[in-house]
Scaffold this motif. Structure first.
Motif, PDB file in Angstrom:
ATOM      1  N   LYS A 142       0.828  -1.191   0.000  1.00 39.27           N
ATOM      2  CA  LYS A 142       0.000   0.000   0.000  1.00 39.27           C
ATOM      3  C   LYS A 142       0.870   1.251   0.000  1.00 39.27           C
ATOM      4  N   VAL A 143       0.556   2.164  -0.872  1.00 34.58           N
ATOM      5  CA  VAL A 143       1.304   3.413  -1.000  1.00 34.58           C
ATOM      6  C   VAL A 143       0.418   4.545  -0.503  1.00 34.58           C
ATOM      7  N   SER A 144       0.928   5.324   0.438  1.00 34.42           N
ATOM      8  CA  SER A 144       0.161   6.440   0.988  1.00 34.42           C
ATOM      9  C   SER A 144       0.802   7.756   0.583  1.00 34.42           C
ATOM     10  N   CYS A 145       0.099   8.512  -0.196  1.00 32.95           N
ATOM     11  CA  CYS A 145       0.574   9.835  -0.586  1.00 32.95           C
ATOM     12  C   CYS A 145      -0.649  10.667  -0.940  1.00 32.95           C
ATOM     13  N   THR A 146      -0.447  11.937  -1.096  1.00 32.06           N
ATOM     14  CA  THR A 146      -1.563  12.835  -1.369  1.00 32.06           C
ATOM     15  C   THR A 146      -1.281  13.648  -2.617  1.00 32.06           C
ATOM     16  N   ALA A 147      -2.350  14.069  -3.253  1.00 31.71           N
ATOM     17  CA  ALA A 147      -2.234  14.947  -4.413  1.00 31.71           C
ATOM     18  C   ALA A 147      -3.129  16.157  -4.186  1.00 31.71           C
ATOM     19  N   PRO A 148      -2.679  17.322  -4.600  1.00 33.32           N
ATOM     20  CA  PRO A 148      -3.502  18.519  -4.428  1.00 33.32           C
ATOM     21  C   PRO A 148      -4.685  18.490  -5.383  1.00 33.32           C
ATOM     22  N   GLY A 149      -5.663  19.347  -5.113  1.00 34.66           N
ATOM     23  CA  GLY A 149      -6.744  19.513  -6.065  1.00 34.66           C
ATOM     24  C   GLY A 149      -6.215  20.024  -7.388  1.00 34.66           C
ATOM     25  N   LEU A 150      -6.936  19.749  -8.460  1.00 36.24           N
ATOM     26  CA  LEU A 150      -6.457  20.114  -9.789  1.00 36.24           C
ATOM     27  C   LEU A 150      -7.481  20.957 -10.527  1.00 36.24           C
ATOM     28  N   ASP A 151      -7.018  22.091 -11.021  1.00 37.00           N
ATOM     29  CA  ASP A 151      -7.743  22.847 -12.033  1.00 37.00           C
ATOM     30  C   ASP A 151      -6.979  22.616 -13.331  1.00 37.00           C
ATOM     31  N   ALA A 152      -7.505  21.720 -14.177  1.00 36.43           N
ATOM     32  CA  ALA A 152      -6.777  21.305 -15.374  1.00 36.43           C
ATOM     33  C   ALA A 152      -6.502  22.467 -16.327  1.00 36.43           C
ATOM     34  N   HIS A 153      -7.237  23.556 -16.193  1.00 37.41           N
ATOM     35  CA  HIS A 153      -7.057  24.693 -17.092  1.00 37.41           C
ATOM     36  C   HIS A 153      -6.149  25.771 -16.505  1.00 37.41           C
ATOM     37  N   ASP A 154      -5.592  25.501 -15.351  1.00 37.98           N
ATOM     38  CA  ASP A 154      -4.629  26.409 -14.711  1.00 37.98           C
ATOM     39  C   ASP A 154      -3.259  25.736 -14.769  1.00 37.98           C
ATOM     40  N   PRO A 155      -2.338  26.214 -15.614  1.00 41.94           N
ATOM     41  CA  PRO A 155      -1.040  25.541 -15.779  1.00 41.94           C
ATOM     42  C   PRO A 155      -0.273  25.370 -14.478  1.00 41.94           C
ATOM     43  N   GLU A 156      -0.325  26.374 -13.594  1.00 40.90           N
ATOM     44  CA  GLU A 156       0.403  26.249 -12.338  1.00 40.90           C
ATOM     45  C   GLU A 156      -0.184  25.128 -11.485  1.00 40.90           C
ATOM     46  N   SER A 157      -1.509  25.039 -11.463  1.00 41.76           N
ATOM     47  CA  SER A 157      -2.163  23.958 -10.738  1.00 41.76           C
ATOM     48  C   SER A 157      -1.781  22.610 -11.328  1.00 41.76           C
TER      49      SER A 157
ATOM     50  N   LEU B  64       6.514  16.302 -20.368  1.00 45.00           N
ATOM     51  CA  LEU B  64       5.081  16.538 -20.328  1.00 45.00           C
ATOM     52  C   LEU B  64       4.797  18.001 -20.609  1.00 45.00           C
ATOM     53  N   GLY B  65       3.914  18.242 -21.560  1.00 46.33           N
ATOM     54  CA  GLY B  65       3.472  19.602 -21.857  1.00 46.33           C
ATOM     55  C   GLY B  65       2.355  20.000 -20.919  1.00 46.33           C
ATOM     56  N   VAL B  66       2.624  20.937 -20.032  1.00 44.90           N
ATOM     57  CA  VAL B  66       1.677  21.271 -18.964  1.00 44.90           C
ATOM     58  C   VAL B  66       0.344  21.737 -19.533  1.00 44.90           C
ATOM     59  N   ARG B  67       0.395  22.512 -20.614  1.00 44.78           N
ATOM     60  CA  ARG B  67      -0.841  22.928 -21.273  1.00 44.78           C
ATOM     61  C   ARG B  67      -1.281  21.919 -22.317  1.00 44.78           C
ATOM     62  N   ASP B  68      -0.320  21.317 -22.988  1.00 44.58           N
ATOM     63  CA  ASP B  68      -0.641  20.458 -24.130  1.00 44.58           C
ATOM     64  C   ASP B  68      -1.414  19.204 -23.733  1.00 44.58           C
ATOM     65  N   ILE B  69      -1.139  18.664 -22.541  1.00 51.52           N
ATOM     66  CA  ILE B  69      -1.835  17.424 -22.177  1.00 51.52           C
ATOM     67  C   ILE B  69      -3.338  17.660 -21.998  1.00 51.52           C
ATOM     68  N   VAL B  70      -3.715  18.861 -21.608  1.00 51.99           N
ATOM     69  CA  VAL B  70      -5.141  19.162 -21.451  1.00 51.99           C
ATOM     70  C   VAL B  70      -5.796  19.265 -22.825  1.00 51.99           C
ATOM     71  N   ALA B  71      -5.138  19.965 -23.736  1.00 45.92           N
ATOM     72  CA  ALA B  71      -5.669  20.076 -25.089  1.00 45.92           C
ATOM     73  C   ALA B  71      -5.766  18.712 -25.754  1.00 45.92           C
ATOM     74  N   ALA B  72      -4.749  17.865 -25.555  1.00 43.83           N
ATOM     75  CA  ALA B  72      -4.731  16.538 -26.163  1.00 43.83           C
ATOM     76  C   ALA B  72      -5.751  15.611 -25.531  1.00 43.83           C
ATOM     77  N   SER B  73      -6.239  15.968 -24.347  1.00 50.42           N
ATOM     78  CA  SER B  73      -7.239  15.164 -23.653  1.00 50.42           C
ATOM     79  C   SER B  73      -8.626  15.774 -23.764  1.00 50.42           C
ATOM     80  N   ALA B  74      -8.811  16.619 -24.779  1.00 50.87           N
ATOM     81  CA  ALA B  74     -10.102  17.251 -25.051  1.00 50.87           C
ATOM     82  C   ALA B  74     -10.617  18.028 -23.844  1.00 50.87           C
ATOM     83  N   GLY B  75      -9.689  18.633 -23.106  1.00 54.39           N
ATOM     84  CA  GLY B  75     -10.077  19.458 -21.975  1.00 54.39           C
ATOM     85  C   GLY B  75     -10.579  18.682 -20.773  1.00 54.39           C
ATOM     86  N   ASN B  76     -10.258  17.404 -20.694  1.00 52.45           N
ATOM     87  CA  ASN B  76     -10.718  16.553 -19.598  1.00 52.45           C
ATOM     88  C   ASN B  76     -10.343  17.158 -18.247  1.00 52.45           C
TER      89      ASN B  76
END
Length: 308
Positions: free
Chosen positions: A92-107, A171-183
């Motif tokens: 079991k791996v225990s770690c956390t990830a912050p919330g994500l706003d996929a349209h905010d590159p810094e996020s 990884l393209g921080v903006r490009d992955i969102v565009a390539a994922s149809a804004g998912n």
């Protein structure tokens, strides 16, 4: 965003830090290939150095000699009898990830660094328990055009790739969102990075090196089959991590469904036969998530209909 424990590069153009490992600088060499994220297009057969979701290893890859042989005593083929397959379930791996706003590159950058930290924790611990040497990959998250040892980025349809020449996750921080149809679902990007990391795991276990050696001189149909086995194994290894860390990352039934839908969307649908049909991509990803054991990801011994 500042990475931990690695040199940093401040981009005046983007206003963000890039986290780089000690073996890579952001001046980066030139090469000839990148790998498309949309559809997971693999061009590693054509260009040395890139595996994408997918990369081509070289003899210097792998972080040094392992403490245990990378091929177990049951046979001499690192594809089918690798020590990686004899080390049991990932704990079991225990770690956390912050919330994500996929349209905010810094996020997005904060999020993918957190997932990469978790991947480092999970796989370095697993290799250590198996008595195998492991070095974490370098991370290069781009905002603007650049070059890697595997070639320029971005290229049309290219949002992420693994480059074996410097063991780099690109990884393209903006490009992955565009390539994922804004998912907007964070778990989709967790899977993307986990799949890319799966190729790094293959490289550390010398599976990539053997795979590419086997492809030398192979005809087109055989080469495509080998590529599918490699890509489906990376799906499964991503699943192993997701199964081990899913509770702490909040991956419930809805998130699992989103991941599998995205896996299916990126499987083979046209004439290209390099990543497996939808049902097989789903099957291997689920198998990894449910079993949490790299032994369950031995696609190299699987019947042809399971890797078609």
């Amino acid at each position: 965003m500042r990475g931990r424990g690695s040199p940093e590069f401040w981009s005046e153009r983007t206003g963000f830090f890039q986290r780089l490992g000690p073996a890579v600088s952001f001046t980066l060499g030139t090469g000839l290939a990148a790998v498309g994220f949309t559809g997971f297009l693999s061009i590693s057969a054509l260009v040395p150095g890139a595996d994408a979701a997918w990369s081509q290893p070289d003899p210097s890859e792998g972080g040094g000699a392992a403490e245990r042989p990378l091929v177990d005593s049951a046979g001499g083929d690192p594809l089918t009898h690798n020590t990686l397959y004899r080390s049991g379930e990932m704990g079991k791996v225990s770690c956390t990830a912050p919330g994500l706003d996929a349209h905010d590159p810094e996020s997005m950058e904060v999020f993918v660094h957190a997932i990469a930290d978790c991947l480092d924790l999970a796989w370095s611990g697993y290799f250590a328990e198996a008595g195998m040497a492991f070095s974490s990959p370098n991370r290069v998250y781009w905002y603007a055009d650049g070059h890697s040892p595997c070639g320029p980025f971005p290229r049309e349809g290219t949002a992420a790739f693994y480059c074996r020449a410097n063991q780099g996750l690109y990884l393209g921080v903006r490009d992955i969102v565009a390539a994922s149809a804004g998912n907007g679902h964070p778990e989709v990007y967790t899977f993307l990075l986990s799949h890319e990391y799966g190729h790094h795991v293959q490289g550390q276990a010398r599976i990539l090196a053997e795979f590419h050696s086997a492809r030398v001189g192979a005809d087109g149909e055989t080469a495509d089959e080998l590529t599918r086995r490699s890509e489906l194994q990376a799906d499964c290894l991503a699943g192993v991590f997701l199964g081990a860390s899913g509770e702490s990352l909040g991956l419930g039934g809805a998130e699992r469904a989103n991941i599998l839908d995205d896996v299916a969307r990126r499987s083979d649908h046209g004439a290209e036969r390099t990543h497996g049909r939808e049902r097989n991509a789903r099957l291997w990803t689920e198998h990894g998530m449910d079993r949490r054991d790299p032994a369950s990801c031995n696609t190299w011994n699987a019947d042809e209909d399971l890797v078609g």
